[in-house]
Design a protein around this motif. Structure first.
Motif, PDB file in Angstrom:
ATOM      1  N   PRO A 200       1.013  -1.278  -0.072  1.00 19.32           N
ATOM      2  CA  PRO A 200       0.083   0.011  -0.106  1.00 19.32           C
ATOM      3  C   PRO A 200       0.753   1.223   0.098  1.00 19.32           C
ATOM      4  O   PRO A 200       1.854   1.239   0.593  1.00 19.32           O
ATOM      5  CB  PRO A 200      -0.781  -0.191   1.487  1.00 19.32           C
ATOM      6  CG  PRO A 200       0.219  -1.002   2.200  1.00 19.32           C
ATOM      7  CD  PRO A 200       0.810  -1.906   1.265  1.00 19.32           C
ATOM      8  N   THR A 201       0.347   2.370  -0.975  1.00 22.25           N
ATOM      9  CA  THR A 201       1.076   3.764  -0.564  1.00 22.25           C
ATOM     10  C   THR A 201      -0.011   4.561  -0.183  1.00 22.25           C
ATOM     11  O   THR A 201      -0.738   5.275  -1.037  1.00 22.25           O
ATOM     12  CB  THR A 201       1.612   3.952  -2.072  1.00 22.25           C
ATOM     13  OG1 THR A 201       0.615   3.802  -3.016  1.00 22.25           O
ATOM     14  CG2 THR A 201       2.613   2.857  -2.591  1.00 22.25           C
ATOM     15  N   LEU A 202       0.131   4.920   1.204  1.00 20.13           N
ATOM     16  CA  LEU A 202      -0.783   5.911   1.826  1.00 20.13           C
ATOM     17  C   LEU A 202      -0.144   7.120   1.711  1.00 20.13           C
ATOM     18  O   LEU A 202       0.756   7.148   2.579  1.00 20.13           O
ATOM     19  CB  LEU A 202      -1.425   5.310   3.192  1.00 20.13           C
ATOM     20  CG  LEU A 202      -2.473   5.954   3.687  1.00 20.13           C
ATOM     21  CD1 LEU A 202      -3.613   6.103   3.153  1.00 20.13           C
ATOM     22  CD2 LEU A 202      -2.674   5.628   5.147  1.00 20.13           C
ATOM     23  N   PHE A 203      -0.769   8.200   1.137  1.00 20.95           N
ATOM     24  CA  PHE A 203      -0.281   9.705   1.368  1.00 20.95           C
ATOM     25  C   PHE A 203      -1.359  10.258   2.220  1.00 20.95           C
ATOM     26  O   PHE A 203      -2.436  10.201   2.147  1.00 20.95           O
ATOM     27  CB  PHE A 203      -0.277  10.261   0.073  1.00 20.95           C
ATOM     28  CG  PHE A 203       0.509   9.453  -0.982  1.00 20.95           C
ATOM     29  CD1 PHE A 203       1.966   9.919  -1.328  1.00 20.95           C
ATOM     30  CD2 PHE A 203      -0.105   8.468  -1.900  1.00 20.95           C
ATOM     31  CE1 PHE A 203       2.653   9.331  -2.114  1.00 20.95           C
ATOM     32  CE2 PHE A 203       0.689   7.740  -2.754  1.00 20.95           C
ATOM     33  CZ  PHE A 203       2.161   8.184  -2.753  1.00 20.95           C
ATOM     34  N   THR A 204      -0.600  11.060   3.315  1.00 19.81           N
ATOM     35  CA  THR A 204      -1.701  11.630   4.096  1.00 19.81           C
ATOM     36  C   THR A 204      -2.315  12.803   3.644  1.00 19.81           C
ATOM     37  O   THR A 204      -3.342  13.287   4.167  1.00 19.81           O
ATOM     38  CB  THR A 204      -0.632  12.288   5.371  1.00 19.81           C
ATOM     39  OG1 THR A 204       0.484  13.332   4.785  1.00 19.81           O
ATOM     40  CG2 THR A 204       0.419  11.219   6.098  1.00 19.81           C
ATOM     41  N   ASP A 205      -1.792  13.384   2.521  1.00 19.63           N
ATOM     42  CA  ASP A 205      -2.632  14.488   1.937  1.00 19.63           C
ATOM     43  C   ASP A 205      -2.232  14.710   0.454  1.00 19.63           C
ATOM     44  O   ASP A 205      -0.980  14.098   0.167  1.00 19.63           O
ATOM     45  CB  ASP A 205      -2.553  15.677   2.728  1.00 19.63           C
ATOM     46  CG  ASP A 205      -1.497  16.251   3.120  1.00 19.63           C
ATOM     47  OD1 ASP A 205      -0.312  15.914   2.344  1.00 19.63           O
ATOM     48  OD2 ASP A 205      -1.176  16.993   3.969  1.00 19.63           O
ATOM     49  N   PHE A 206      -2.464  15.588  -0.399  1.00 16.77           N
ATOM     50  CA  PHE A 206      -2.102  15.632  -1.533  1.00 16.77           C
ATOM     51  C   PHE A 206      -0.703  16.163  -1.541  1.00 16.77           C
ATOM     52  O   PHE A 206       0.039  15.689  -2.574  1.00 16.77           O
ATOM     53  CB  PHE A 206      -2.943  16.803  -2.395  1.00 16.77           C
ATOM     54  CG  PHE A 206      -2.648  17.096  -3.801  1.00 16.77           C
ATOM     55  CD1 PHE A 206      -2.653  15.859  -4.653  1.00 16.77           C
ATOM     56  CD2 PHE A 206      -1.670  18.157  -4.268  1.00 16.77           C
ATOM     57  CE1 PHE A 206      -1.840  16.040  -5.979  1.00 16.77           C
ATOM     58  CE2 PHE A 206      -1.194  18.261  -5.354  1.00 16.77           C
ATOM     59  CZ  PHE A 206      -1.429  17.322  -6.385  1.00 16.77           C
ATOM     60  N   ASP A 207      -0.251  17.115  -0.810  1.00 18.14           N
ATOM     61  CA  ASP A 207       1.124  17.670  -0.453  1.00 18.14           C
ATOM     62  C   ASP A 207       2.147  16.619  -0.438  1.00 18.14           C
ATOM     63  O   ASP A 207       3.077  16.338  -0.992  1.00 18.14           O
ATOM     64  CB  ASP A 207       1.309  18.663   0.432  1.00 18.14           C
ATOM     65  CG  ASP A 207       2.650  19.262   0.402  1.00 18.14           C
ATOM     66  OD1 ASP A 207       2.911  20.014  -0.547  1.00 18.14           O
ATOM     67  OD2 ASP A 207       3.311  19.121   1.239  1.00 18.14           O
ATOM     68  N   PRO A 244      -7.614   9.837  -6.194  1.00 19.72           N
ATOM     69  CA  PRO A 244      -8.689   9.711  -5.258  1.00 19.72           C
ATOM     70  C   PRO A 244      -8.581  10.132  -3.967  1.00 19.72           C
ATOM     71  O   PRO A 244      -7.768   9.291  -3.190  1.00 19.72           O
ATOM     72  CB  PRO A 244      -9.136   8.289  -5.569  1.00 19.72           C
ATOM     73  CG  PRO A 244      -7.794   7.664  -5.535  1.00 19.72           C
ATOM     74  CD  PRO A 244      -7.028   8.808  -6.378  1.00 19.72           C
ATOM     75  N   VAL A 245      -8.934  11.245  -3.555  1.00 15.47           N
ATOM     76  CA  VAL A 245      -8.941  11.934  -2.261  1.00 15.47           C
ATOM     77  C   VAL A 245      -9.914  11.474  -1.360  1.00 15.47           C
ATOM     78  O   VAL A 245     -11.248  11.595  -1.686  1.00 15.47           O
ATOM     79  CB  VAL A 245      -8.694  13.593  -2.093  1.00 15.47           C
ATOM     80  CG1 VAL A 245      -8.606  13.783  -0.685  1.00 15.47           C
ATOM     81  CG2 VAL A 245      -7.549  13.654  -3.036  1.00 15.47           C
ATOM     82  N   ARG A 246      -9.683  10.655  -0.104  1.00 13.28           N
ATOM     83  CA  ARG A 246     -10.680  10.254   0.686  1.00 13.28           C
ATOM     84  C   ARG A 246     -11.275  11.307   1.647  1.00 13.28           C
ATOM     85  O   ARG A 246     -10.873  12.568   1.729  1.00 13.28           O
ATOM     86  CB  ARG A 246     -10.125   9.097   1.608  1.00 13.28           C
ATOM     87  CG  ARG A 246      -9.780   8.000   0.762  1.00 13.28           C
ATOM     88  CD  ARG A 246      -9.300   6.458   1.485  1.00 13.28           C
ATOM     89  NE  ARG A 246      -8.530   6.645   2.346  1.00 13.28           N
ATOM     90  CZ  ARG A 246      -8.057   5.677   3.003  1.00 13.28           C
ATOM     91  NH1 ARG A 246      -8.332   4.536   2.813  1.00 13.28           N
ATOM     92  NH2 ARG A 246      -6.888   5.772   4.043  1.00 13.28           N
ATOM     93  N   ALA A 247     -12.636  11.108   2.286  1.00 10.27           N
ATOM     94  CA  ALA A 247     -12.956  12.308   3.249  1.00 10.27           C
ATOM     95  C   ALA A 247     -12.225  12.538   4.232  1.00 10.27           C
ATOM     96  O   ALA A 247     -12.122  13.936   4.501  1.00 10.27           O
ATOM     97  CB  ALA A 247     -14.096  11.708   3.794  1.00 10.27           C
ATOM     98  N   ASP A 248     -11.004  11.947   4.541  1.00 13.70           N
ATOM     99  CA  ASP A 248     -10.138  12.359   5.529  1.00 13.70           C
ATOM    100  C   ASP A 248      -8.913  13.153   5.082  1.00 13.70           C
ATOM    101  O   ASP A 248      -8.003  13.558   5.719  1.00 13.70           O
ATOM    102  CB  ASP A 248      -9.583  11.333   6.705  1.00 13.70           C
ATOM    103  CG  ASP A 248      -8.947  10.272   5.964  1.00 13.70           C
ATOM    104  OD1 ASP A 248      -8.810  10.471   4.640  1.00 13.70           O
ATOM    105  OD2 ASP A 248      -8.379   9.464   6.446  1.00 13.70           O
ATOM    106  N   GLY A 249      -8.966  13.149   3.636  1.00 15.16           N
ATOM    107  CA  GLY A 249      -7.818  13.950   2.947  1.00 15.16           C
ATOM    108  C   GLY A 249      -6.852  13.064   2.441  1.00 15.16           C
ATOM    109  O   GLY A 249      -5.961  13.527   1.863  1.00 15.16           O
ATOM    110  N   THR A 250      -6.610  11.760   2.969  1.00 10.54           N
ATOM    111  CA  THR A 250      -5.494  10.961   2.672  1.00 10.54           C
ATOM    112  C   THR A 250      -6.132  10.354   1.037  1.00 10.54           C
ATOM    113  O   THR A 250      -7.139  10.317   0.706  1.00 10.54           O
ATOM    114  CB  THR A 250      -5.452   9.529   3.564  1.00 10.54           C
ATOM    115  OG1 THR A 250      -6.738   8.906   3.717  1.00 10.54           O
ATOM    116  CG2 THR A 250      -5.109  10.109   5.089  1.00 10.54           C
ATOM    117  N   ILE A 251      -4.929   9.681   0.496  1.00 12.49           N
ATOM    118  CA  ILE A 251      -4.840   9.177  -0.989  1.00 12.49           C
ATOM    119  C   ILE A 251      -4.449   7.802  -0.604  1.00 12.49           C
ATOM    120  O   ILE A 251      -3.144   7.611  -0.514  1.00 12.49           O
ATOM    121  CB  ILE A 251      -4.278  10.043  -1.596  1.00 12.49           C
ATOM    122  CG1 ILE A 251      -4.555  11.446  -1.648  1.00 12.49           C
ATOM    123  CG2 ILE A 251      -4.190   9.407  -2.963  1.00 12.49           C
ATOM    124  CD1 ILE A 251      -3.699  12.584  -2.539  1.00 12.49           C
TER     125      ILE A 251
END
Length: 270
Positions: A200-207, A244-251
């Protein structure tokens, strides 16, 4: 945009921010798949910033681990983080500073596609491994399994059609089993096996996804560095609209690598 490519490999710390956090997870899965015995002598060819070298040193209880890296900057990063008994030297994959048949395992992580002659490098790996030893590697599935890169190049091509020429999925043939297995077979290795390794590659936000593309290390960041500020901003907006950005801002995306291993003919087992 010029047709020259932007494969910049000089700063290990910058690479760590871009791809290193994911390559370390793949290295761990790869080492568990190999399941080498303790006390083995390992060679890591094209060790980069040291993900695989360090993983072998920590997880495999090796007798020795030698990381070989052409870039002095990457070698310095790998050397600074490699735990005993690992050591790192600057050398070329096609001219390994190792005697014949002295290693139990020669491995390579995420580097085959960036070598000018991967067949020659593989022949060198076979040379230094003892009969019965293992030669193994893994590469990113650039063509279909790298979620964040697929989104990046789709966005880049939308704003700059010439970007398609720099897409690793188009450029690198050694990113799928149909290319890896014949290469290992041609090297005279036996018991050849190819398997997918997905993380999995989970990004905390778009930045968290975008900022590493500004590192300048690797094909995609090298391409971004060559853009005008206006086109770079247009690319950033296009990428943000695609992922695809999830409701909490993560990707939440995934990355897949293909791992391949084979055994050198002869008596014994690595």
């Amino acid at each position: 945009m010029s047709e020259r490519h932007f494969d910049v490999w000089a700063a290990g710390d910058a690479y760590e921010r871009y791809m290193g956090r994911w390559s370390r997870r793949v290295a761990d899965a790869f080492v568990r798949w190999l399941d080498g015995p303790p006390g083995a002598r390992w060679l890591d060819i094209g060790c980069g910033s040291g993900a695989l070298t360090s993983t072998v040193a920590v997880r495999c209880r090796p007798r020795s681990v030698l990381g070989v890296e052409r870039s002095a900057g990457f070698a310095a990063t790998a050397r600074a983080s490699a735990p005993p008994p690992a050591r790192v030297v600057v050398a070329d994959a096609e001219a390994l500073p190792v005697r014949d048949a002295v290693c139990d395992a020669a491995v390579s992580g995420l580097v085959l596609n960036f070598l000018p002659a991967p067949g020659l490098a593989l022949a060198e790996a076979v040379r230094v491994v003892r009969p019965g030893g293992v030669v193994a590697a893994y590469v990113w599935d650039y063509a279909g399994g790298m979620g964040f890169l697929r989104h990046f190049w789709a966005a880049a091509t939308a704003v700059d059609p010439s970007a398609a020429a720099h897409d690793e999925g188009h450029r690198f043939p050694l990113c799928e089993p149909s290319a890896l297995r014949p290469l290992w077979d041609a090297a005279g290795l036996t018991e050849v096996t190819v398997t997918p390794v997905e993380i999995p590659t989970l990004f905390t936000d778009f930045d968290d996804l975008w900022a590493p593309f500004l590192s300048g290390q690797g094909p995609a960041p090298g391409y971004v560095a060559a853009l005008s500020p206006a086109l770079r901003e247009e690319l950033r907006r296009a990428l943000r609209e695609r992922v695809p950005v999830r409701a909490d801002g993560t990707i939440a995306l995934t990355a897949r690598a293909w791992a391949v291993k084979g055994r050198k003919e002869g008596v014994g087992a690595a």
